[in-house]
Design an enzyme around this catalytic site. Structure first.
Site, mmCIF file in Angstrom:
data_model
loop_
_atom_site.group_PDB
_atom_site.id
_atom_site.type_symbol
_atom_site.label_atom_id
_atom_site.label_comp_id
_atom_site.label_asym_id
_atom_site.label_seq_id
_atom_site.Cartn_x
_atom_site.Cartn_y
_atom_site.Cartn_z
ATOM 1 N N THR A 6 11.412 -28.660 25.236
ATOM 2 C CA THR A 6 11.050 -27.877 24.043
ATOM 3 C C THR A 6 12.115 -26.838 23.736
ATOM 4 O OG1 THR A 6 8.685 -28.171 24.476
ATOM 5 C CG2 THR A 6 9.311 -26.355 23.029
ATOM 6 N N TRP B 89 15.326 -28.570 22.584
ATOM 7 C CA TRP B 89 15.178 -29.144 21.244
ATOM 8 C C TRP B 89 15.523 -28.109 20.178
ATOM 9 C CZ3 TRP B 89 12.137 -27.857 17.046
ATOM 10 C CH2 TRP B 89 12.053 -28.793 16.024
ATOM 11 N N HIS B 90 15.207 -26.841 20.452
ATOM 12 C CA HIS B 90 15.425 -25.795 19.453
ATOM 13 C C HIS B 90 16.896 -25.479 19.223
ATOM 14 C CE1 HIS B 90 11.087 -25.002 19.777
ATOM 15 N NE2 HIS B 90 11.215 -24.395 18.618
ATOM 16 N N GLY B 91 17.724 -25.701 20.220
ATOM 17 C CA GLY B 91 19.127 -25.386 20.018
ATOM 18 C C GLY B 91 19.985 -25.744 21.206
#
Length: 457
Positions: A310, A313-315
């Site tokens: 998670t 996935w954001h950066g």
């Protein structure tokens, strides 16, 4: 192109709606093609070469779906196609998003295509659900292409699963009431983004950029509170805009945020924050890993894996990975027994604990490096130098009003007042309709003024 721009609001969106509704409703295929073309133009506007990657994703995943349908009775071949599909999609995402991180920029640089994290997860939901037999193979490349490129949710979510729009791709209707509700929802989203997120972002940016000597504890807390409001109203604002735009074209997207800052546990926070991402990881990673069915230790490991993914996935930054693991630790702690302690305490205690946990987490998310995040957290805890006057000096009347409005808007107070009025029957419903329409008109005018009067967006 972004939704909160005059180009989108006054040229692209009106033109797209005009073309779409000029086509009679009985010619849904033609409407779909028009919407597909508009979505491709929308995506290609900023960086035309990225459209090649988008088209490659459509063609390859269309073929993966067709092959799965062909090998429906051969589980081995069907599983092989699924593996190829997952490797292909994650390979594209990994190369374009994480190449620079893992090679430390010492080789060639790779530009990140906008929205690739969203549309990769969306198309993977299609191929995985086809493999599971939960959705039928889509034999129209135009419908699959429209699903993947649909501009309302293309660049900022929510992550729309194929199963949720499968029927709407082939048959959907809209009426004036539904269209009007979509317009109102879109305006709410624009207002969140322009009138709140953009304003508090200025304060957050200034404070996070300060040297630690100029940032006493009160100022540091102000900065992270402003960032918490910024990211919530920015992200939930885009989700509102996507849901509203979807309704204008006859689609219904699922809700993505449910007042996460009133949560009384971190576990509850993730049931309310970015719900489309949380449920995606639950259904396509956590449960396939075994979920909580393989013993306590394995459950905790699965949670940490999910939240590591998670975060990543954001950066493409180690700070994002640590942010994900940070939340994973809280979820494991709540499962170990701390959650039962919270259940026995007054609800407001759990809400304070959760809000503090989330705010410290946002420092990890926002800071440029892990070192900068730790320094910022140290400033937040340096109560010997509280510096309330310094924090007040960062504000003016507009910023103060915006922060107050943001705090109120991040709670269900307005929604509760609306429900209370609606309980009065037809008079109450009529009052809500008039007030909401008038409020949207005023908010939209203010948003346009802010957009045209500022280049900070």
């Amino acid at each position: 192109m972004i939704f909160s721009s005059t180009l989108f609001l006054f040229i692209f969106l009106p033109a797209t709606l005009l073309v779409y509704y000029i086509i009679p409703s009985k010619y849904l295929k033609a409407r779909n093609i028009a919407l597909l073309c508009a979505s491709l133009v929308f995506y290609a506007w900023g960086e035309p070469k990225n459209i090649i990657l988008m088209l490659l994703s459509i063609v390859c995943n269309y073929l993966f779906g067709i092959l799965m349908g062909k090998f429906a009775e051969n589980q081995g071949k069907k599983r092989l196609v699924l593996v190829l599909a997952v490797v292909f999609n994650l390979g594209l995402l990994g190369y374009f998003k994480y190449w620079n991180l893992f090679t430390f920029g010492m080789l060639w640089k790779v530009a990140l295509p906008i929205g690739i994290s969203f549309y990769t997860f969306q198309i993977m939901s299609y191929v995985i659900d086809v493999y599971r037999g939960e959705v039928a193979v889509q034999r129209s490349p135009f419908k699959l292409g429209l699903y993947l490129t649909l501009f309302p949710q293309l660049i900022a979510g929510p992550i729309v699963r194929y199963a949720d729009v499968e029927i709407a791709l082939s048959e959907r209707t809209t009426d004036l009431k539904k269209f009007a509700s979509g317009v109102r929802r879109f305006i709410v989203g624009v207002s969140k983004k322009v009138l709140i997120a953009n304003v508090v972002a200025l304060t957050a940016d200034n404070i996070f950029a300060m040297d630690t000597i100029d940032r006493p504890a009160a100022t540091a807390w102000l900065g992270v509170i402003c960032y918490a409001l910024q990211i919530y109203f920015d992200f939930s604002g885009y989700s509102d805009m996507a849901i509203g735009l979807g309704r204008m074209f006859g689609f219904e997207f699922l809700e993505n945020f449910d007042y996460p800052y009133i949560s009384s546990s971190v576990r509850e926070f993730w049931r309310r924050w970015h719900m489309s991402l949380s449920t995606w990881f639950r259904d396509y990673l956590y449960i396939p890993l075994g979920g909580n069915r393989r013993g306590t230790a394995r459950t905790y490991i699965n949670l940490m894996i999910v939240f590591a993914c998670t975060g990543f996935w954001h950066g493409a930054s180690w700070s994002f990975l640590i942010w994900g693991l940070y939340h994973g630790v809280f979820l494991v702690a709540e499962r170990v027994g701390f959650g039962r302690v919270l259940d026995r305490l007054p609800k407001f205690v759990g809400q304070i604990y959760t809000l503090l946990a989330v705010l410290f987490g946002w420092v990890l998310f926002r800071a440029d490096t892990l070192g900068a995040a730790l320094t910022y957290m140290g400033d937040m805890l340096n109560f010997a130098d509280f510096g309330l006057a310094n924090a007040v000096s960062q504000l003016d009347n507009l910023k103060s009003i915006t922060i107050i409005a943001g705090i109120i808007g991040s709670t269900p107070i307005i929604a509760a007042a609306k429900k209370l009025l609606e309980k009065r029957g037809e008079p109450g419903e009529a009052t809500v309709s008039v007030l909401s329409t008038a409020a949207c008109a005023v908010l939209f005018c203010f948003a346009i003024v802010c957009l045209t009067g500022s280049d900070y967006n």
